[in-house]
Scaffold this motif. Sequence first.
Motif, PDB file in Angstrom:
ATOM      1  N   ARG A 210       8.865  11.841  -7.959  1.00 49.68           N
ATOM      2  CA  ARG A 210       7.840  12.601  -7.246  1.00 49.68           C
ATOM      3  C   ARG A 210       6.643  11.703  -6.931  1.00 49.68           C
ATOM      4  NH1 ARG A 210       6.637  17.350 -10.649  1.00 49.68           N
ATOM      5  NH2 ARG A 210       8.848  17.786 -10.326  1.00 49.68           N
ATOM      6  N   SER A 211       6.263  10.815  -7.890  1.00 53.66           N
ATOM      7  CA  SER A 211       5.045  10.032  -7.672  1.00 53.66           C
ATOM      8  C   SER A 211       5.241   8.934  -6.641  1.00 53.66           C
ATOM      9  CB  SER A 211       4.592   9.427  -8.996  1.00 53.66           C
ATOM     10  OG  SER A 211       5.691   8.853  -9.651  1.00 53.66           O
ATOM     11  N   SER A 212       6.497   8.600  -6.317  1.00 53.86           N
ATOM     12  CA  SER A 212       6.702   7.516  -5.350  1.00 53.86           C
ATOM     13  C   SER A 212       6.693   8.016  -3.911  1.00 53.86           C
ATOM     14  CB  SER A 212       8.026   6.806  -5.649  1.00 53.86           C
ATOM     15  OG  SER A 212       9.108   7.689  -5.446  1.00 53.86           O
ATOM     16  N   ALA A 213       6.509   9.315  -3.709  1.00 59.70           N
ATOM     17  CA  ALA A 213       6.510   9.836  -2.338  1.00 59.70           C
ATOM     18  C   ALA A 213       5.233   9.428  -1.623  1.00 59.70           C
ATOM     19  CB  ALA A 213       6.633  11.350  -2.366  1.00 59.70           C
ATOM     20  N   GLY A 214       5.359   9.111  -0.358  1.00 58.18           N
ATOM     21  CA  GLY A 214       4.183   8.774   0.418  1.00 58.18           C
ATOM     22  C   GLY A 214       4.507   7.777   1.507  1.00 58.18           C
ATOM     23  N   THR A 215       3.447   7.266   2.123  1.00 57.87           N
ATOM     24  CA  THR A 215       3.609   6.348   3.243  1.00 57.87           C
ATOM     25  C   THR A 215       3.363   4.922   2.771  1.00 57.87           C
ATOM     26  OG1 THR A 215       2.814   8.070   4.697  1.00 57.87           O
ATOM     27  CG2 THR A 215       2.862   5.840   5.592  1.00 57.87           C
TER      28      THR A 215
ATOM     29  N   GLN B 126       5.950   3.443   6.725  1.00 53.77           N
ATOM     30  CA  GLN B 126       7.232   4.121   6.474  1.00 53.77           C
ATOM     31  C   GLN B 126       6.991   5.243   5.476  1.00 53.77           C
ATOM     32  OE1 GLN B 126      10.749   2.843   7.259  1.00 53.77           O
ATOM     33  NE2 GLN B 126      11.136   4.965   6.647  1.00 53.77           N
ATOM     34  N   TYR B 127       7.255   6.468   5.926  1.00 50.21           N
ATOM     35  CA  TYR B 127       7.117   7.595   5.002  1.00 50.21           C
ATOM     36  C   TYR B 127       8.431   7.796   4.248  1.00 50.21           C
ATOM     37  CZ  TYR B 127       6.495  12.111   2.903  1.00 50.21           C
ATOM     38  OH  TYR B 127       6.435  13.111   1.977  1.00 50.21           O
ATOM     39  N   LEU B 128       8.327   7.957   2.944  1.00 49.69           N
ATOM     40  CA  LEU B 128       9.533   8.154   2.133  1.00 49.69           C
ATOM     41  C   LEU B 128       9.268   9.183   1.055  1.00 49.69           C
ATOM     42  CD1 LEU B 128      11.006   4.643   1.313  1.00 49.69           C
ATOM     43  CD2 LEU B 128      11.944   6.369   2.827  1.00 49.69           C
TER      44      LEU B 128
ATOM     45  N   PHE C 153       0.837  -1.195   0.000  1.00 50.39           N
ATOM     46  CA  PHE C 153       0.000   0.000   0.000  1.00 50.39           C
ATOM     47  C   PHE C 153       0.872   1.246   0.000  1.00 50.39           C
ATOM     48  CE2 PHE C 153      -2.448  -3.378   1.848  1.00 50.39           C
ATOM     49  CZ  PHE C 153      -3.715  -3.212   1.311  1.00 50.39           C
ATOM     50  N   LEU C 154       0.421   2.242  -0.764  1.00 48.66           N
ATOM     51  CA  LEU C 154       1.025   3.575  -0.718  1.00 48.66           C
ATOM     52  C   LEU C 154      -0.105   4.529  -0.374  1.00 48.66           C
ATOM     53  CD1 LEU C 154       3.023   5.860  -1.229  1.00 48.66           C
ATOM     54  CD2 LEU C 154       2.635   5.578  -3.681  1.00 48.66           C
ATOM     55  N   ASN C 155       0.049   5.245   0.702  1.00 47.43           N
ATOM     56  CA  ASN C 155      -1.020   6.115   1.216  1.00 47.43           C
ATOM     57  C   ASN C 155      -2.336   5.325   1.289  1.00 47.43           C
ATOM     58  OD1 ASN C 155       0.818   8.150   1.219  1.00 47.43           O
ATOM     59  ND2 ASN C 155      -0.154   9.362  -0.394  1.00 47.43           N
ATOM     60  N   ASN C 156      -2.257   4.064   1.754  1.00 44.23           N
ATOM     61  CA  ASN C 156      -3.422   3.182   1.907  1.00 44.23           C
ATOM     62  C   ASN C 156      -4.101   2.807   0.591  1.00 44.23           C
ATOM     63  OD1 ASN C 156      -3.238   2.900   4.706  1.00 44.23           O
ATOM     64  ND2 ASN C 156      -4.252   4.886   5.006  1.00 44.23           N
TER      65      ASN C 156
HETATM   66  C1  LIG Z   1       0.820  10.417  -0.291  1.00 43.51           C
HETATM   67  O1  LIG Z   1       0.600  11.329   0.737  1.00 43.51           O
HETATM   68  C2  LIG Z   1       1.598  12.339   0.827  1.00 43.51           C
HETATM   69  C3  LIG Z   1       1.222  13.223   1.982  1.00 43.51           C
HETATM   70  O2  LIG Z   1       1.118  12.479   3.150  1.00 43.51           O
HETATM   71  C4  LIG Z   1       1.654  13.135  -0.462  1.00 43.51           C
HETATM   72  O3  LIG Z   1       2.671  14.077  -0.370  1.00 43.51           O
HETATM   73  C5  LIG Z   1       1.934  12.206  -1.606  1.00 43.51           C
HETATM   74  O4  LIG Z   1       1.907  12.890  -2.834  1.00 43.51           O
HETATM   75  C6  LIG Z   1       0.899  11.098  -1.644  1.00 43.51           C
HETATM   76  N1  LIG Z   1       1.290  10.180  -2.663  1.00 43.51           N
HETATM   77  C7  LIG Z   1       0.454   9.679  -3.545  1.00 43.51           C
HETATM   78  C8  LIG Z   1       1.032   8.750  -4.571  1.00 43.51           C
HETATM   79  O5  LIG Z   1      -0.727   9.908  -3.522  1.00 43.51           O
END
Ligand SMILES: *[C@@H]1O[C@H](CO)[C@@H](O)[C@H](O)[C@H]1NC(C)=O
Length: 444
Positions: free
Chosen positions: A306-311, A331-333, A275-278
């Motif tokens: 940029r798109s891989s950022a998240g929890t 894990q937030y990355l 899961f990424l951001n659930n």
């Molecule tokens: C996931 O959440 C973070 C904020 O908590 C956001 O910056 C990020 O863009 C989100 N990632 C996706 C893929 O939705």
Amino acid sequence: MDGVLASFPLAIKHSHEGNLECVAKGQNNSNIEPTVSNTHYLRVVEPVEGAHVDVYSGPVKFFEGKTLELRCQLAAGNHVSYKWLLNGRLVSQSPLHYVADNRLLINRTTSKDSGSYMCIATNHFNKTVFTANSSEVVITVKGVVSNPDISFTVLKKDSHSYSAVVTCHSMRGTPPVTFALYRNRTELLANTTVEERNATFKVPLVLGQHLGWLQCQANNGDRIAYSKRIPLEVVPVGGPVMMHYEYDIGENYAVISLRFYCKVVKGSLPRYQWFLNNTLLHGRGSFYNVVNQPPEQSKLLLSVGRSSAGTYHCEVSDSYDSTTAISSKRQYLDKEVLNRLPVLVVAVVFGCFTVVLLLVFVCCWIGVVFRRKQYGQKSLWSLEMERMAAAYEGELDLSEYDEDADVVKTARSGEFDQASNASVDEWSQIKGPVDQQDEPVEES
Ligand SMILES: *[C@@H]1O[C@H](CO)[C@@H](O)[C@H](O)[C@H]1NC(C)=O
Ligand SMILES: *[C@@H]1O[C@H](CO)[C@@H](O)[C@H](O)[C@H]1NC(C)=O
Ligand SMILES: *[C@@H]1O[C@H](CO)[C@@H](O)[C@H](O)[C@H]1NC(C)=O
Ligand SMILES: *[C@@H]1O[C@H](CO)[C@@H](O)[C@H](O)[C@H]1NC(C)=O
């Protein structure tokens, strides 16, 4: 004398074939010499008729490797040539196929020799061709069934009732195949004969219990083929779910790709989910790829952007029961967090290096100080060695001294002083330059 013409109308049979000659002689008159004509070869052609295939080698169904011999038999006909067709295509002479006279011989048959055989017999008279086609004979060369694979899935019937759905599957072999499922070699659980190369069986299952070893047997008439044995045991997933990652550094010490690993302590049929951001990540996406390696672990490959950022987190559940999901820590990355990592690593490495350097320096320093303190009171052992060396140099016979311990002692104490004096001199000579080097450091 006039010529006499005689003709003999004859119903020709093919037994009449051969050299004919006619003989003329005077009737009841032995005075006339008989005369004999030139010989003529009479070729009698009997049109072919009534061809059929005789399976000379025996049964029309048999296992590969056996010999097949077919013969084309005719009701009538001579001067015949033969052709063989398999599924409408001409069978030609080859290292495996021997065609001669009315015979077709295949020495080591394979399943490719299966099919519908017919023979065509022909002969001709003065350009008229006579043909006889046999009816078709279907030959089945059976492939021996190969050792089956065995596997099972779990079926949840209701909240506390499960069964194992065992699949036995052979890659090769001609159906019908009889599959049998055994437990612990001897206990027959079920068997079935199918027109396929696979069969499934349902076996009652109790989770978390070892219920014996399962084995499939397959047989299509030649011999029994066995699967390997697998334990009938299903351990539900349990224990913490661990997630960790490794990363690759590109140019400029930036993290460019990342591998998350997800593992669970126990569970024989785990299903991993990422899961990424659930939001569930499955299969392959623009920046990720899920690689399941059940039951051990699952990998999530990421390219950092940029798109891989998240929890991130992973969840593990029993593949047969999704209500059992256990989650890992989250894990937030993002790029910033990641790019702190190489800096941290460099810091740690540099720190360790510094510590090691310091340790080495301290050790050397302690060593120097310690030895300086020591040289005045050198260990007795080394002094003794020096004394002995001195004794040999003076070509002294020690055994003489042994007779009188006091004499030896005196001699020793004398030598002791000499030896220690000598060694002090040596020491100061050796250490001299070192001391000089050390002094400016101490002054500064
Ligand atoms: C996931 O959440 C973070 C904020 O908590 C956001 O910056 C990020 O863009 C989100 N990632 C996706 C893929 O939705
Ligand atoms: C030839 O002799 C046989 C007996 O030897 C006789 O039966 C026959 O009639 C004779 N034929 C003629 C044409 O004389
Ligand atoms: C054989 O064929 C030729 C020409 O086709 C013909 O003249 C001849 O009579 C035939 N012979 C027989 C015995 O049928
Ligand atoms: C055997 O496998 C085929 C597909 O591979 C499947 O369609 C069929 O239902 C299976 N038969 C049994 C008895 O499991």
